[in-house]
Structures are given as C-alpha cells and as structure tokens.
Design a protein around this motif. Structure first.
Motif, short mmCIF file in Angstrom:
data_model
loop_
_atom_site.label_atom_id
_atom_site.label_comp_id
_atom_site.label_asym_id
_atom_site.label_seq_id
_atom_site.Cartn_x
_atom_site.Cartn_y
_atom_site.Cartn_z
N ALA A 1 5.25 4.28 1.07
CA ALA A 1 4.73 2.96 0.71
C ALA A 1 5.14 1.97 1.78
O ALA A 1 6.14 2.17 2.49
N ILE A 2 4.37 0.89 1.88
CA ILE A 2 4.63 -0.11 2.91
C ILE A 2 4.39 -1.50 2.33
O ILE A 2 3.45 -1.71 1.56
N SER A 3 5.25 -2.44 2.69
CA SER A 3 5.13 -3.80 2.19
C SER A 3 3.97 -4.52 2.85
O SER A 3 3.35 -4.01 3.79
N CYS B 1 -4.89 7.07 -0.80
CA CYS B 1 -4.19 5.81 -0.62
C CYS B 1 -4.30 5.01 -1.91
O CYS B 1 -5.23 5.18 -2.70
N ALA B 2 -3.34 4.13 -2.11
CA ALA B 2 -3.27 3.34 -3.33
C ALA B 2 -2.75 1.95 -2.99
O ALA B 2 -2.01 1.77 -2.01
N GLY B 3 -3.10 0.97 -3.82
CA GLY B 3 -2.69 -0.39 -3.53
C GLY B 3 -2.32 -1.18 -4.76
O GLY B 3 -2.66 -0.84 -5.88
N MET C 1 0.83 -1.19 0.00
CA MET C 1 0.00 0.00 0.00
C MET C 1 0.87 1.25 0.00
O MET C 1 2.05 1.19 0.37
N ALA C 2 0.26 2.37 -0.36
CA ALA C 2 1.00 3.62 -0.40
C ALA C 2 0.06 4.80 -0.19
O ALA C 2 -1.16 4.67 -0.27
N TRP C 3 0.67 5.94 0.10
CA TRP C 3 -0.03 7.22 0.18
C TRP C 3 0.59 8.19 -0.82
O TRP C 3 1.82 8.27 -0.97
N PHE C 4 -0.30 8.92 -1.48
CA PHE C 4 0.08 10.00 -2.39
C PHE C 4 -0.73 11.24 -2.00
O PHE C 4 -1.68 11.16 -1.23
N ARG C 5 -0.35 12.37 -2.55
CA ARG C 5 -1.15 13.57 -2.40
C ARG C 5 -1.09 14.38 -3.69
O ARG C 5 -0.16 14.23 -4.49
N GLN C 6 -2.11 15.21 -3.85
CA GLN C 6 -2.16 16.06 -5.03
C GLN C 6 -2.70 17.43 -4.63
O GLN C 6 -3.82 17.54 -4.14
N ALA C 7 -1.87 18.43 -4.83
CA ALA C 7 -2.27 19.81 -4.58
C ALA C 7 -2.82 20.40 -5.89
O ALA C 7 -2.49 19.91 -6.97
#
Length: 123
Positions: free
Chosen positions: A50-52, A96-98, A34-40
């Motif tokens: 990101a995390i395993s 969040c993304a996967g 999983m991961a985290w992103f952001r968008q301004a």
C-alpha cells in the motif's frame, strides 16, 4: 467514485521481472491511498503493498521479502507494482484497490477495486 484498471500482466519465466500498472479515473487520485492485492485459485485475496497519497509512506507484506515495490505517479493517475525475481507461487490475479479505511492491509478495508490482471509465472 474511483474507477481502476490494471494492466501489465502476462506469462513470464521464473526469475523475470514485471511491472503492473493501475490507471485511476474519477475522484482525485492524488487524495486516495492505493494498494495492490493478489488472489490465487482457491485462496483468499492477499495484501501485497500500500502507498499513501503522496507516496512517502509505503507498506508491504512481510512475505514479499523485498521483491516487490509499489509506487505512484499522481500526474498520471497511476499506481505501479514492480515485481522482481518472480516465482511460480506468484501466479495469481493481481488487483489494485483504493480509498482504504482501517489497517490498509485487509481487502475489506478498500472501497474501490479494479478488474484484475493475470500474472502467470512458469518454472
């Protein structure tokens, strides 16, 4: 298929802390990095962390300088982003993304996305 739903965003003051959550449903969460992103506004989607699958490996954007921490609870099908010492420039929609392939740091690497949660940091 993986369904993702972020929560925990809001309006905070500079210097505050905030924890975002991302609840997952569908395929086995414990098998999904999983991961985290952001968008301004007006900017491209930016990788944050990101995390395993087991949580033993974590990757961060250098720009965060240790202020953010990603974690996961596979028993709760949830991934978290702890954000400390927030700054006005952290204002963005956080996603969040996967299920990544490739580098894990590009938005195009990810198959599944949540709808995003707004974080606004006032100065």
């Amino acid at each position: 298929q993986v369904q993702l739903a972020e929560s925990g965003g809001g309006l905070v003051q500079a210097g505050d802390s905030l924890t975002l959550s991302c609840a997952a449903s569908g395929r086995a969460f414990s098998n999904t990095p999983m991961a985290w992103f952001r968008q301004a506004p007006g900017k491209e989607r930016e990788f944050l962390a990101a995390i395993s699958t087991g949580g033993t490996s974590r990757y961060y954007a250098d720009s965060l300088k240790g202020r953010f921490t990603i974690s996961r609870d596979n028993a709760k099908n949830t991934v978290y982003l702890q954000m400390n010492d927030l700054k006005p420039e952290d204002t963005a929609v956080y996603y969040c993304a996967g299920d990544p392939e490739g580098s894990w740091r590009a938005a195009t690497d990810y198959a599944y996305w949540g709808q995003g949660t707004q974080v606004t940091v006032a100065s």
